[in-house]
Enzyme design. Structure first.
Site, short mmCIF file in Angstrom:
data_model
loop_
_atom_site.label_atom_id
_atom_site.label_comp_id
_atom_site.label_asym_id
_atom_site.label_seq_id
_atom_site.Cartn_x
_atom_site.Cartn_y
_atom_site.Cartn_z
N ALA A 131 0.80 -1.23 0.00
CA ALA A 131 0.00 0.00 0.00
C ALA A 131 0.83 1.28 0.00
O ALA A 131 0.26 2.37 -0.03
CB ALA A 131 -0.94 -0.01 1.21
N ASN A 200 1.42 -3.57 8.04
CA ASN A 200 2.58 -4.17 7.36
C ASN A 200 3.39 -3.10 6.64
O ASN A 200 4.60 -3.25 6.45
CB ASN A 200 2.10 -5.24 6.38
CG ASN A 200 1.60 -6.47 7.10
OD1 ASN A 200 2.37 -7.32 7.49
ND2 ASN A 200 0.30 -6.53 7.31
N HIS A 230 -1.40 6.89 4.18
CA HIS A 230 -0.06 6.58 4.68
C HIS A 230 0.85 7.72 4.24
O HIS A 230 0.92 8.04 3.05
CB HIS A 230 0.48 5.28 4.07
CG HIS A 230 -0.39 4.08 4.30
ND1 HIS A 230 -0.61 3.53 5.55
CD2 HIS A 230 -1.12 3.32 3.44
CE1 HIS A 230 -1.40 2.49 5.44
NE2 HIS A 230 -1.74 2.34 4.17
N1 LIG Z 1 2.07 -4.98 2.49
C1 LIG Z 1 0.90 -4.36 2.53
O1 LIG Z 1 0.78 -3.17 2.18
C2 LIG Z 1 -0.29 -5.10 3.01
C3 LIG Z 1 -0.19 -6.38 3.50
N2 LIG Z 1 -1.30 -7.07 3.91
C4 LIG Z 1 -1.11 -8.43 4.43
O2 LIG Z 1 -1.80 -9.34 3.60
C5 LIG Z 1 -2.56 -10.23 4.41
C6 LIG Z 1 -3.77 -10.68 3.64
O3 LIG Z 1 -4.61 -9.57 3.40
P1 LIG Z 1 -6.12 -9.76 2.91
O4 LIG Z 1 -6.17 -10.54 1.66
O5 LIG Z 1 -6.71 -8.42 2.95
O6 LIG Z 1 -6.70 -10.65 4.11
P2 LIG Z 1 -8.04 -11.51 4.13
O7 LIG Z 1 -8.33 -11.77 5.58
O8 LIG Z 1 -9.08 -10.88 3.27
O9 LIG Z 1 -7.61 -12.89 3.43
C7 LIG Z 1 -6.61 -13.73 3.97
C8 LIG Z 1 -6.93 -15.15 3.58
O10 LIG Z 1 -5.83 -15.99 3.96
C9 LIG Z 1 -6.34 -17.09 4.71
N3 LIG Z 1 -5.35 -17.58 5.67
C10 LIG Z 1 -4.96 -17.02 6.83
N4 LIG Z 1 -4.03 -17.80 7.42
C11 LIG Z 1 -3.84 -18.86 6.62
C12 LIG Z 1 -3.02 -20.02 6.70
N5 LIG Z 1 -2.21 -20.25 7.76
N6 LIG Z 1 -3.08 -20.93 5.71
C13 LIG Z 1 -3.90 -20.73 4.67
N7 LIG Z 1 -4.71 -19.67 4.53
C14 LIG Z 1 -4.67 -18.74 5.50
C15 LIG Z 1 -7.55 -16.50 5.43
O11 LIG Z 1 -8.41 -17.52 5.90
P3 LIG Z 1 -9.11 -17.29 7.37
O12 LIG Z 1 -9.93 -16.07 7.23
O13 LIG Z 1 -9.86 -18.56 7.59
O14 LIG Z 1 -7.98 -17.09 8.34
C16 LIG Z 1 -8.17 -15.67 4.31
O15 LIG Z 1 -8.93 -16.47 3.42
C17 LIG Z 1 -2.89 -9.40 5.68
O16 LIG Z 1 -3.12 -10.23 6.80
C18 LIG Z 1 -1.64 -8.57 5.85
O17 LIG Z 1 -0.71 -9.29 6.64
C19 LIG Z 1 -2.54 -6.52 3.81
C20 LIG Z 1 -2.69 -5.24 3.33
C21 LIG Z 1 -1.58 -4.43 2.92
O1 LIG Z 2 -3.74 -1.85 2.98
C1 LIG Z 2 -3.21 -0.93 3.65
O2 LIG Z 2 -3.48 0.29 3.47
C2 LIG Z 2 -2.16 -1.22 4.65
C3 LIG Z 2 -2.31 -2.47 5.41
O3 LIG Z 2 -3.37 -3.01 5.61
C4 LIG Z 2 -1.09 -3.07 5.97
O4 LIG Z 2 -0.03 -2.48 5.84
O5 LIG Z 2 -1.16 -4.18 6.55
#
Ligand SMILES: NC(=O)C1=CN([C@@H]2O[C@H](COP(=O)(O)OP(=O)(O)OC[C@H]3O[C@@H](n4cnc5c(N)ncnc54)[C@H](OP(=O)(O)O)[C@@H]3O)[C@@H](O)[C@H]2O)C=CC1
Ligand SMILES: O=C([O-])CC(=O)C(=O)O
Length: 279
Positions: A131, A200, A230
């Site tokens: 992001a 993150n 951000h």
């Molecule tokens: N770098 C960046 O800017 C950002 C990073 N992120 C990261 O990306 C991750 C995912 O985001 P997002 O897609 O929005 O999250 P969501 O909650 O929408 O989707 C995550 C999916 O992964 C599944 N999951 C979780 N743990 C496991 C596991 N151990 N094995 C298999 N599947 C798993 C979840 O299932 P269940 O719901 O059953 O746990 C869910 O279906 C966030 O948690 C965050 O850490 C997000 C936004 C920004």
């Molecule tokens: O999606 C965003 O704006 C940021 C976020 O969730 C993350 O960094 O985990």
């Protein structure tokens, strides 16, 4: 200086780059967009080979496999599931020979884990800017010498910042506030662990600037924040830098900005890129 250099082998004699077999972990806000784009062939040089998710999937465009099975058929794992997945699987992915592209960068502020990942292989580890923007420039600035200050201010809707560790008073304040509330101030070493699904970006800034302890992070809950903001501010002897973004949140998961899966796709495109593209 003179040297006798061996000519490069003729391009036609070099093997064609194989299509990368992608295992996508997480079928949520990020994973669905990434997986659909891959299945539709939007990333030249990459095919969606399988999906790994906690829940049984009914609408997925590729077979659902266990992580163990995915490592026997994939050569690049895209993590879009959560920090716990990085902690549990990253080293095994790299040791299996597959590369790993990480969205949940917050796991990478743990020096013990990053030490193990640096020692692991032959797979390589990549992270997406997610992001936030400007990370490539901040990485380049490090070539001039260390930055002296880095600050990230993240402002999100209060509900996306609520955490199980918060006490009743802060929980209630987040639920009822009509004004911005500063919910945490700390370094990128501490903050992504406290808000694992929503900060993150702090770890991503730290990966770019080189030192999680240098990155000061302010997390603000604002009921008026229909756009997630951000702001990165950095300074050093060679210049000052400021990057500000405001993203529409994903409708199903407002903790995640809508742009993030597209950032993952952009990172993936750069990793697997082909002739015919300007990378
Ligand atoms: N770098 C960046 O800017 C950002 C990073 N992120 C990261 O990306 C991750 C995912 O985001 P997002 O897609 O929005 O999250 P969501 O909650 O929408 O989707 C995550 C999916 O992964 C599944 N999951 C979780 N743990 C496991 C596991 N151990 N094995 C298999 N599947 C798993 C979840 O299932 P269940 O719901 O059953 O746990 C869910 O279906 C966030 O948690 C965050 O850490 C997000 C936004 C920004
Ligand atoms: O999606 C965003 O704006 C940021 C976020 O969730 C993350 O960094 O985990």
């Amino acid at each position: 200086m003179t040297a006798t250099l061996t000519p490069r082998p003729d391009a036609s004699a070099r093997p064609a780059r194989p299509v990368r077999r992608i295992g996508l972990v997480g079928w949520g806000a990020i994973g669905r967009v990434v997986g659909t784009a891959l299945a539709e062939g939007h990333i030249p040089g990459a095919e969606l080979t399988c999906i790994i998710d906690n829940r049984p999937l009914v609408d997925a465009p590729a077979p659902q496999l266990s992580f163990e099975d995915a490592l026997t058929v994939c050569d690049l794992i895209v993590e879009a599931a959560g920090q716990a997945v990085v902690r549990e699987w990253a080293e095994r992915v790299l040791n299996s020979g597959a590369d790993l592209l990480i969205a949940s960068t917050g796991a990478l502020v743990d020096p013990e884990l990053t030490g193990r990942l640096r020692a692991a292989g032959p797979g390589r580890v990549y992270f997406t800017g997610g992001a936030v923007g400007g990370l490539d420039l901040l990485q380049a600035v490090r070539g001039l010498g260390p930055l002296t200050s880095v600050t990230l201010t993240t402002t999100k809707l209060p509900a996306t910042l609520h955490q199980p560790w918060m006490d009743a008073e802060l929980t209630e304040r987040l639920r009822t506030t009509t004004e911005p509330v500063e919910v945490m101030r700390g370094t990128a070493r501490d903050v992504p662990v406290k808000f694992p699904k929503s900060t993150n970006v702090a770890a991503s800034v730290a990966l770019a600037t080189g030192d999680p302890a240098l990155v000061q992070v302010v997390v603000v809950a604002d009921p008026a924040a229909t756009l997630t903001r951000h702001v990165i501010e950095a300074a050093g002897p060679h210049g000052t830098y400021r990057f500000e973004v405001a993203h529409r949140p994903d409708e199903a998961n407002p903790a995640t900005s809508q742009v993030v899966p597209h950032a993952v796709l952009r990172s993936l495109g750069a990793v697997v890129g082909r002739a015919g593209q300007i990378l």
